[in-house]
Motif scaffolding. Structure first.
Motif, PDB file in Angstrom:
ATOM      1  N   GLY A 155       6.083  -5.581  -4.707  1.00  9.30           N
ATOM      2  CA  GLY A 155       6.996  -6.288  -5.588  1.00  9.30           C
ATOM      3  C   GLY A 155       8.363  -5.641  -5.568  1.00  9.30           C
ATOM      4  O   GLY A 155       8.518  -4.493  -5.136  1.00  9.30           O
TER       5      GLY A 155
ATOM      6  N   VAL B 258       9.796 -12.311  -2.490  1.00 11.80           N
ATOM      7  CA  VAL B 258       8.828 -11.201  -2.394  1.00 11.80           C
ATOM      8  C   VAL B 258       7.737 -11.332  -3.463  1.00 11.80           C
ATOM      9  O   VAL B 258       6.545 -11.221  -3.177  1.00 11.80           O
ATOM     10  CB  VAL B 258       9.544  -9.838  -2.530  1.00 11.80           C
TER      11      VAL B 258
ATOM     12  N   GLN C  16      10.053   2.117 -11.390  1.00  9.96           N
ATOM     13  CA  GLN C  16      10.413   2.433 -12.784  1.00  9.96           C
ATOM     14  C   GLN C  16      11.685   3.280 -12.836  1.00  9.96           C
ATOM     15  O   GLN C  16      12.470   3.165 -13.777  1.00  9.96           O
ATOM     16  CB  GLN C  16       9.246   3.134 -13.484  1.00  9.96           C
TER      17      GLN C  16
ATOM     18  N   VAL D  70       3.560  -6.633   7.058  1.00  8.31           N
ATOM     19  CA  VAL D  70       3.988  -7.927   6.510  1.00  8.31           C
ATOM     20  C   VAL D  70       5.241  -7.687   5.675  1.00  8.31           C
ATOM     21  O   VAL D  70       5.231  -6.839   4.782  1.00  8.31           O
ATOM     22  CB  VAL D  70       2.891  -8.535   5.589  1.00  8.31           C
ATOM     23  N   ASP D  71       6.297  -8.424   5.990  1.00  8.88           N
ATOM     24  CA  ASP D  71       7.463  -8.420   5.110  1.00  8.88           C
ATOM     25  C   ASP D  71       7.376  -9.694   4.278  1.00  8.88           C
ATOM     26  O   ASP D  71       7.514 -10.802   4.802  1.00  8.88           O
ATOM     27  CB  ASP D  71       8.756  -8.393   5.943  1.00  8.88           C
ATOM     28  N   LEU D  72       7.141  -9.520   2.999  1.00  7.17           N
ATOM     29  CA  LEU D  72       6.932 -10.694   2.131  1.00  7.17           C
ATOM     30  C   LEU D  72       8.207 -11.516   1.974  1.00  7.17           C
ATOM     31  O   LEU D  72       8.161 -12.644   1.492  1.00  7.17           O
ATOM     32  CB  LEU D  72       6.426 -10.247   0.752  1.00  7.17           C
TER      33      LEU D  72
ATOM     34  N   ASN E  96       0.642  -7.737 -12.104  1.00  3.31           N
ATOM     35  CA  ASN E  96       1.768  -8.455 -12.686  1.00  3.31           C
ATOM     36  C   ASN E  96       2.551  -7.469 -13.559  1.00  3.31           C
ATOM     37  O   ASN E  96       2.662  -6.294 -13.184  1.00  3.31           O
ATOM     38  CB  ASN E  96       1.231  -9.668 -13.461  1.00  3.31           C
TER      39      ASN E  96
ATOM     40  N   ASP F  46       6.619  -1.451   5.935  1.00  3.55           N
ATOM     41  CA  ASP F  46       6.987  -0.239   6.668  1.00  3.55           C
ATOM     42  C   ASP F  46       5.820   0.177   7.578  1.00  3.55           C
ATOM     43  O   ASP F  46       4.922   0.917   7.171  1.00  3.55           O
ATOM     44  CB  ASP F  46       7.317   0.863   5.648  1.00  3.55           C
TER      45      ASP F  46
ATOM     46  N   ALA G 187       0.816  -1.231   0.000  1.00  4.73           N
ATOM     47  CA  ALA G 187       0.000   0.000   0.000  1.00  4.73           C
ATOM     48  C   ALA G 187       0.842   1.269   0.000  1.00  4.73           C
ATOM     49  O   ALA G 187       0.365   2.327  -0.395  1.00  4.73           O
ATOM     50  CB  ALA G 187      -0.937  -0.009   1.210  1.00  4.73           C
TER      51      ALA G 187
ATOM     52  N   GLN H 139       8.618   4.706  -8.221  1.00  2.00           N
ATOM     53  CA  GLN H 139      10.001   4.507  -7.792  1.00  2.00           C
ATOM     54  C   GLN H 139      10.620   3.291  -8.477  1.00  2.00           C
ATOM     55  O   GLN H 139      11.790   3.314  -8.880  1.00  2.00           O
ATOM     56  CB  GLN H 139      10.005   4.346  -6.260  1.00  2.00           C
TER      57      GLN H 139
ATOM     58  N   VAL I 163       5.096   2.084 -15.444  1.00  7.39           N
ATOM     59  CA  VAL I 163       4.289   2.972 -14.602  1.00  7.39           C
ATOM     60  C   VAL I 163       5.256   3.943 -13.903  1.00  7.39           C
ATOM     61  O   VAL I 163       6.342   3.531 -13.461  1.00  7.39           O
ATOM     62  CB  VAL I 163       3.485   2.178 -13.542  1.00  7.39           C
TER      63      VAL I 163
ATOM     64  N   ILE J  70       1.972   2.283  -7.014  1.00  8.25           N
ATOM     65  CA  ILE J  70       0.682   1.748  -7.462  1.00  8.25           C
ATOM     66  C   ILE J  70      -0.217   1.459  -6.254  1.00  8.25           C
ATOM     67  O   ILE J  70      -1.405   1.774  -6.259  1.00  8.25           O
ATOM     68  CB  ILE J  70       0.896   0.482  -8.324  1.00  8.25           C
ATOM     69  N   GLY J  71       0.366   0.886  -5.211  1.00  6.31           N
ATOM     70  CA  GLY J  71      -0.411   0.526  -4.020  1.00  6.31           C
ATOM     71  C   GLY J  71      -1.105   1.725  -3.397  1.00  6.31           C
ATOM     72  O   GLY J  71      -2.264   1.654  -2.979  1.00  6.31           O
TER      73      GLY J  71
HETATM   74  N1  LIG Z   1       6.451   0.564 -11.968  1.00  5.83           N
HETATM   75  C1  LIG Z   1       6.299  -0.133 -13.077  1.00  5.83           C
HETATM   76  O1  LIG Z   1       6.708   0.278 -14.177  1.00  5.83           O
HETATM   77  C2  LIG Z   1       5.588  -1.458 -13.036  1.00  5.83           C
HETATM   78  C3  LIG Z   1       5.188  -2.016 -14.246  1.00  5.83           C
HETATM   79  C4  LIG Z   1       4.520  -3.233 -14.246  1.00  5.83           C
HETATM   80  C5  LIG Z   1       4.288  -3.873 -13.049  1.00  5.83           C
HETATM   81  N2  LIG Z   1       4.702  -3.328 -11.869  1.00  5.83           N
HETATM   82  C6  LIG Z   1       4.427  -4.062 -10.650  1.00  5.83           C
HETATM   83  O2  LIG Z   1       3.579  -3.294  -9.862  1.00  5.83           O
HETATM   84  C7  LIG Z   1       3.786  -3.611  -8.475  1.00  5.83           C
HETATM   85  C8  LIG Z   1       3.945  -2.315  -7.693  1.00  5.83           C
HETATM   86  O3  LIG Z   1       5.108  -1.659  -8.176  1.00  5.83           O
HETATM   87  P1  LIG Z   1       5.350  -0.081  -8.003  1.00  5.83           P
HETATM   88  O4  LIG Z   1       5.737   0.411  -9.335  1.00  5.83           O
HETATM   89  O5  LIG Z   1       4.240   0.538  -7.260  1.00  5.83           O
HETATM   90  O6  LIG Z   1       6.678  -0.123  -7.126  1.00  5.83           O
HETATM   91  P2  LIG Z   1       7.107   0.681  -5.822  1.00  5.83           P
HETATM   92  O7  LIG Z   1       6.621   2.072  -5.883  1.00  5.83           O
HETATM   93  O8  LIG Z   1       8.559   0.412  -5.705  1.00  5.83           O
HETATM   94  O9  LIG Z   1       6.305  -0.075  -4.656  1.00  5.83           O
HETATM   95  C9  LIG Z   1       6.615  -1.392  -4.320  1.00  5.83           C
HETATM   96  C10 LIG Z   1       5.860  -1.761  -3.086  1.00  5.83           C
HETATM   97  O10 LIG Z   1       6.224  -3.095  -2.709  1.00  5.83           O
HETATM   98  C11 LIG Z   1       6.575  -3.079  -1.335  1.00  5.83           C
HETATM   99  N3  LIG Z   1       7.552  -4.104  -0.981  1.00  5.83           N
HETATM  100  C12 LIG Z   1       8.787  -4.278  -1.474  1.00  5.83           C
HETATM  101  N4  LIG Z   1       9.389  -5.294  -0.831  1.00  5.83           N
HETATM  102  C13 LIG Z   1       8.500  -5.753   0.086  1.00  5.83           C
HETATM  103  C14 LIG Z   1       8.547  -6.770   1.057  1.00  5.83           C
HETATM  104  N5  LIG Z   1       9.641  -7.520   1.263  1.00  5.83           N
HETATM  105  N6  LIG Z   1       7.457  -6.982   1.819  1.00  5.83           N
HETATM  106  C15 LIG Z   1       6.356  -6.218   1.668  1.00  5.83           C
HETATM  107  N7  LIG Z   1       6.251  -5.236   0.775  1.00  5.83           N
HETATM  108  C16 LIG Z   1       7.333  -5.005  -0.005  1.00  5.83           C
HETATM  109  C17 LIG Z   1       7.183  -1.700  -1.135  1.00  5.83           C
HETATM  110  O11 LIG Z   1       7.265  -1.413   0.236  1.00  5.83           O
HETATM  111  P3  LIG Z   1       8.439  -0.466   0.806  1.00  5.83           P
HETATM  112  O12 LIG Z   1       7.905   0.913   0.605  1.00  5.83           O
HETATM  113  O13 LIG Z   1       8.572  -0.884   2.208  1.00  5.83           O
HETATM  114  O14 LIG Z   1       9.653  -0.755  -0.025  1.00  5.83           O
HETATM  115  C18 LIG Z   1       6.195  -0.864  -1.886  1.00  5.83           C
HETATM  116  O15 LIG Z   1       5.042  -0.651  -1.125  1.00  5.83           O
HETATM  117  C19 LIG Z   1       4.993  -4.529  -8.432  1.00  5.83           C
HETATM  118  O16 LIG Z   1       4.577  -5.854  -8.303  1.00  5.83           O
HETATM  119  C20 LIG Z   1       5.635  -4.330  -9.790  1.00  5.83           C
HETATM  120  O17 LIG Z   1       6.336  -5.472 -10.196  1.00  5.83           O
HETATM  121  C21 LIG Z   1       5.334  -2.117 -11.839  1.00  5.83           C
END
Ligand SMILES: NC(=O)c1ccc[n+]([C@@H]2O[C@H](COP(=O)([O-])OP(=O)(O)OC[C@H]3O[C@@H](n4cnc5c(N)ncnc54)[C@H](OP(=O)(O)O)[C@@H]3O)[C@@H](O)[C@H]2O)c1
Length: 240
Positions: free
Chosen positions: A93, A114, A193, A69-71, A141, A50, A25, A191, A188, A29-30
Motif C-alpha cells: 500500500g 496501488v 507510519q 509485481v508493481d501494483l 486495511n 523490488d 512482502a 516506514q 503500526v 507489515i509484509g
Molecule cells: N503503518 C501503519 O501505520 C498502517 C496502519 C494501518 C494500515 N496500514 C496498511 O498496511 C499495509 C502495509 O503498510 P506498511 O506499514 O507495512 O508500509 P510499508 O512498510 O511502507 O510497506 C509498504 C509495502 O507496499 C509495497 N508497495 C508500495 N507500492 C507498491 C507498488 N506500486 N507495487 C507493489 N508493492 C508496492 C512496498 O514495496 P517497496 O518496498 O517496493 O516500496 C512495501 O512492500 C498498507 O496497505 C497500509 O495502508 C499501515
C-alpha cells in the motif's frame, strides 16, 4: 501396565505444504507476515515491486519463491509453477496526504492504482488457484476508514473502496469455499507510519504503535479459525 498408544498411521502420500502469497512482502507489515507464515510451515511466494529485495528475502527462507509485481502497473501473469494458493495476504500500500483542494488528480490516481486497482487485478489473477485450494484472502486495511479522513482523503477513500471490494469478494466466492477477511490496524511502527507522522508534524513514537509482528499475529489468528467459522473483519488498535 501402562496404556498402549494407538499405532501411528503411516502416511503414504506426501503432505503438501500450504502455500501463501504475500503481497508487499518487503514492507514493514509484509515482512513480519512473511516470517510468521514461514515459521508456521508455509511455502511462500513473495510479491512486490523490488525484485532484488524479494530475491534476497526468499534466499533466507526455507521454502520461498518470488513474483515481482508493481501494483501501479499492469499485473503480470501468475508464475506457471505457482501451485494452488491456500492464503493470499495483501500488505502492499501507499500513503499520501493533502487536502481535497490541494491534491492533484495524478496523486489520487496513483493511490487508487496501488491500494485498490492493483489489489483487484492481482486477486483476480490468483482466483483460480485460490478456488482450487478453497483458500483464504486477508486484506490489511486501516482504521482510517472509521476515522476522520481530513487531509488524507485519497488514502482513506482507497481503503474504503478496498473494504467494499473485500465485502463483494467475500459474498461472491463464499460458495466456492474462499473466505475473505479484512483487518483494520491502527498505527503500526513501519516506514509508512514515519511518512504519516512527518505529514502530521509529530514525532515517530514506535512504543505507542502496534508492532508489525502483532499485525502478523492477527493474520495467524485469522488462519487459525476453525473451518466452521469465519472472521470477516476486525479492528486491531495499539493497547497504549
Ligand atoms: N503503518 C501503519 O501505520 C498502517 C496502519 C494501518 C494500515 N496500514 C496498511 O498496511 C499495509 C502495509 O503498510 P506498511 O506499514 O507495512 O508500509 P510499508 O512498510 O511502507 O510497506 C509498504 C509495502 O507496499 C509495497 N508497495 C508500495 N507500492 C507498491 C507498488 N506500486 N507495487 C507493489 N508493492 C508496492 C512496498 O514495496 P517497496 O518496498 O517496493 O516500496 C512495501 O512492500 C498498507 O496497505 C497500509 O495502508 C499501515
Amino acid at each position: 501396565m501402562g496404556q498402549l498408544s494407538p499405532p501411528r498411521k503411516e502416511s503414504t502420500v506426501a503432505e503438501r505444504k500450504p502455500v501463501a502469497v504475500v503481497v508487499g512482502a518487503t514492507g514493514g507489515i509484509g515482512r513480519a507476515v512473511t516470517m510468521a507464515l514461514s515459521e508456521e510451515g508455509y511455502a511462500l511466494c513473495l510479491s512486490g515491486r523490488d525484485e532484488a529485495a524479494l530475491k534476497s528475502m526468499a534466499a533466507g527462507l526455507p521454502d520461498a519463491t518470488w513474483w515481482p509485481v508493481d501494483l501501479d502497473d499492469a499485473v503480470p501473469d501468475v508464475p506457471l509453477d505457482l501451485p494452488d494458493v491456500d492464503v493470499l495476504v495483501h500488505c502492499a500500500g501507499v500513503f499520501d496526504s493533502g487536502t481535497v483542494y490541494d491534491m492533484p488528480e495524478s496523486q489520487w490516481r496513483q493511490v487508487f492504482s496501488v491500494n485498490l486497482f492493483g489489489v483487484v487485478e492481482l486477486t483476480k489473477k490468483l482466483l483460480p488457484r485460490l478456488r482450487a485450494a478453497r483458500g483464504r484472502v486477508v486484506l490489511v486495511n486501516s482504521t482510517v476508514v472509521r476515522r476522520s479522513a481530513a487531509g488524507r482523503s485519497a488514502y482513506a477513500a482507497s481503503k474504503e473502496a478496498l473494504r467494499v471490494f473485500a465485502e463483494a469478494l467475500h459474498q461472491e466466492e463464499l460458495d466456492r469455499g474462499i473466505r475473505v477477511t479484512t483487518i483494520y490496524p491502527g498505527r503500526v511502527a513501519t516506514q509508512m507510519q514515519r511518512t504519516v507522522r512527518r505529514g502530521e508534524g509529530g514525532p515517530f513514537e514506535p512504543s505507542r504503535y502496534l508492532t508489525p509482528e502483532t499485525v502478523a499475529a492477527a493474520v495467524l489468528l485469522v488462519l487459525a479459525t476453525p473451518p466452521d467459522g469465519h472472521l470477516t473483519e476486525f479492528v486491531l488498535k495499539p493497547a497504549r
